[in-house]
Enzyme design. Structure first.
Site, short mmCIF file in Angstrom:
data_model
loop_
_atom_site.label_atom_id
_atom_site.label_comp_id
_atom_site.label_asym_id
_atom_site.label_seq_id
_atom_site.Cartn_x
_atom_site.Cartn_y
_atom_site.Cartn_z
N GLU A 37 -3.14 -9.03 11.05
CA GLU A 37 -3.96 -7.84 11.17
C GLU A 37 -4.41 -7.55 12.61
OE1 GLU A 37 -6.19 -7.58 6.90
OE2 GLU A 37 -6.72 -9.30 8.12
N ASP B 273 -1.68 -2.60 -1.33
CA ASP B 273 -1.43 -2.76 -2.77
C ASP B 273 -2.48 -1.94 -3.52
OD1 ASP B 273 -2.98 -5.45 -1.72
OD2 ASP B 273 -3.85 -4.67 -3.56
N1 ADE Z 1 -6.69 -7.15 0.68
C1 ADE Z 1 -5.52 -6.53 0.44
N2 ADE Z 1 -5.34 -6.34 -0.88
C2 ADE Z 1 -6.42 -6.86 -1.50
C3 ADE Z 1 -6.81 -6.98 -2.84
N3 ADE Z 1 -6.04 -6.54 -3.83
N4 ADE Z 1 -7.98 -7.61 -3.11
C4 ADE Z 1 -8.75 -8.08 -2.11
N5 ADE Z 1 -8.42 -8.00 -0.81
C5 ADE Z 1 -7.27 -7.39 -0.51
#
Ligand code: ADE
Length: 233
Positions: free
Chosen positions: A12, A198
């Site tokens: 990141e 996601d």
């Molecule tokens: N960072 C990226 N995706 C995530 C998720 N689904 N839950 C928590 N932190 C995240």
């Protein structure tokens, strides 16, 4: 103006460290702080590690040692808003700790005692700039709203829907509100910029490893464009 920039993972923030001129590395509490100029702007950049405690250690140390004027948390997040596609951008208007829960004692879920509130407001001016710069990158969409943090990777529809409906949150991640908490008690303005990796749903365990790296590139790209904007001020 000195910017503090915190990411949880190397993927990141490493591209930012690579852009730093004459970086000086100071290691405190197992965190490497890189200080120097990026695009002509004074910055300190650190990889905090995943989760709220790591993020808090990093933010507090950064404030006391490097005295940034503002802190930005960048990286990836799970999208809670149906409007998001992978790679899109969430800019926080406020942050909340979704796993802080003293509701059995009569408090609202997310209530932070001492501070006595649920939502911690982000710096409006910088957040507006983040949104504007993100929207200038043609192929991605940027949305502002509440970002929720907790010490859980959200990968089930039940958890996703609970966070979304409890806090009207647009994205979930694991550090932003912790950094916001530390900044709030220290009176340091802060902002959170996250790229969607996601959907924080049943598909998240497949999507995250596939898309985290490419999504993270979007938040770094926006951060670099923002620093360039400030270098011209
Ligand atoms: N960072 C990226 N995706 C995530 C998720 N689904 N839950 C928590 N932190 C995240």
């Amino acid at each position: 103006m000195k910017f503090g920039i915190i990411g949880a993972m190397d993927l990141e923030v490493n591209a930012l460290k690579d852009k730093m001129d004459k970086a000086v590395i100071t290691t405190i509490s197992s965190v490497d702080f890189y200080s120097g100029k990026i695009n002509g702007v004074e910055t300190v950049v650190a990889t905090a590690g995943v989760g709220k405690v790591n993020a808090a250690i990093c933010a507090q140390t950064m404030i006391l040692t490097f005295k940034p004027d503002i802190i930005i948390n960048i990286g990836v997040a799970g999208g809670l808003s149906g409007e998001f596609e992978i790679g899109d951008i969430a800019v926080a208007t406020a942050v909340v700790e979704h796993d802080m829960d003293t509701s059995p004692l009569g408090d609202p879920v997310g209530f932070i005692s001492g501070m006595n509130k649920v939502y911690m407001d982000c710096d409006k001016e910088l957040s507006d700039v983040l949104l504007e710069v993100a929207n200038q990158i043609g192929e991605i969409k940027a949305i502002k709203g509440v970002i929720a943090s907790g010490d859980q990777f959200i990968s089930e529809d039940t958890a996703r829907n609970r966070i979304k409906s409890n806090f009207n949150a647009i994205a979930a991640e694991m550090e932003g509100a912790s950094i916001g908490h530390v900044c709030t008690v220290n009176n340091v303005p802060f902002a959170v910029l996250r790229a969607i990796s996601d959907g924080a749903n049943d598909g998240a365990t497949m999507d995250y490893p596939t898309f985290a790296k490419s999504a993270a590139k979007n938040s770094v790209r926006i951060m670099l464009n923002v620093l360039e904007k400030y270098s011209n001020l």
